[in-house]
Write an enzyme that holds these catalytic residues in place. Sequence first.
Site, PDB file in Angstrom:
ATOM      1  N   THR A  22       0.834  -1.207   0.000  1.00  0.00           N
ATOM      2  CA  THR A  22       0.000   0.000   0.000  1.00  0.00           C
ATOM      3  C   THR A  22       0.868   1.256   0.000  1.00  0.00           C
ATOM      4  OG1 THR A  22      -0.086  -0.305   2.378  1.00  0.00           O
ATOM      5  CG2 THR A  22      -2.031  -0.973   1.150  1.00  0.00           C
ATOM      6  N   SER A  53      33.371  -1.105   6.076  1.00  0.00           N
ATOM      7  CA  SER A  53      33.639  -2.534   6.283  1.00  0.00           C
ATOM      8  C   SER A  53      32.372  -3.192   6.811  1.00  0.00           C
ATOM      9  CB  SER A  53      34.782  -2.716   7.278  1.00  0.00           C
ATOM     10  OG  SER A  53      34.299  -2.486   8.589  1.00  0.00           O
ATOM     11  N   ASP A 154       9.659   0.887   4.831  1.00  0.00           N
ATOM     12  CA  ASP A 154      10.735   0.272   5.612  1.00  0.00           C
ATOM     13  C   ASP A 154      11.657   1.329   6.220  1.00  0.00           C
ATOM     14  OD1 ASP A 154       9.536  -1.918   4.499  1.00  0.00           O
ATOM     15  OD2 ASP A 154      11.135  -2.322   3.062  1.00  0.00           O
TER      16      ASP A 154
END
Length: 361
Positions: A22, A53, A154
């Site tokens: 959505t 790293s 996210d």
Amino acid sequence: MSTLDSGVWAAPGRVNLIGEHTDYCDGFVLPFALPYRTEVTAARLDRPEWTVSSSLTGETVTFDLSEPVTGWAAYVAGVVWALREAGYEVPGARLDLTSDVPGGAGLSSSAALECAVLSALVDLGGLDLPVPHRPKLAQRAENAYVGVPCGVMDQSASTLCREGHALFLDCRTMAVEHIPLDLAGQGLQILVVDSRAPHQLVDGEYAARRAACEKAAEILGLPALRDATLADLSRLDDPLLLRRARHVVTENDRVLATIELLRDGRIREIGPLLTSSHASMRDDFEITVPEVDTAVEAALAAGAYGARMTGGGFGGCVLALVDADRAAAVADAVGQAFAANGFRPPHCFPVTPAPGATRLS
Ligand code: GLA
């Protein structure tokens, strides 16, 4: 803004309670941050160069953005690039990364990486980038530099979440509401089942779903599917577009219904909404795989209040809302169902809402 010479920053992965596919339709999502995170130990360099790293791969990569960066370091280079594109003077830095966010499981290990690096660079450089604006910048790094057409969920979860709360986000306005989620207080648990299903289709299929949603909105003459109602969908002649759009429209409604229940503290009652979200992803959006369908069915048969796949799809994780004292039995039942179907054993673990990105020292 003052600069810093060095420090340690962290940003978490996430699960999404409900509201799948959505975000790029300008809709609603309800993720929470996981107690798993990426940590970056960072120190400012006096030249425009970045040395990164990773304890996960054991590699060290140095770049200055004069050439494209590929592989995992592209997520770091993308953040530097997006900051520069937005007009910020990004300090060169040494960045040492470590993470306990499970990779490749749809729990946003990439967003955790982007958001941890972004927090570090903002503080090292004393950059004036308010926290609410950071998710979109991290998303731009992933969209335009790494080349993944994800939405903003996210990065928002990794940046904005609060401990003990789920994040109700309106992806159009970026308005947020922190919704209390006191699972333990009600004797509940959210169990995550990592299906460990190999998900190769993920990139192309994700982009295809996004394109279908944009096409449907265009045919309907709407800015995004956020603006569509179920009645509007009868104007879609193509049955495939109709099903894709129906998932998004009904999923936005389910997020709003979930929010209403949670605002009242009625956590158990969201179970059926979680389960219908799964059915919609399986039947209309077609992003589930046999492993995640099996996990949902087995969890429900073992007494879960609701269960659904979480994340982009084609593998990844399922979450199940269970009574805490039933969690082990539910995990067992899922394991047995996987064995009976000849699937690899799943990983099951409980999760609680954790805080978003932060400076540790
Ligand atoms: C992935 C993307 C998010 C979102 C979800 C599906 O996690 O990165 O932006 O679209 O899939 O809800």
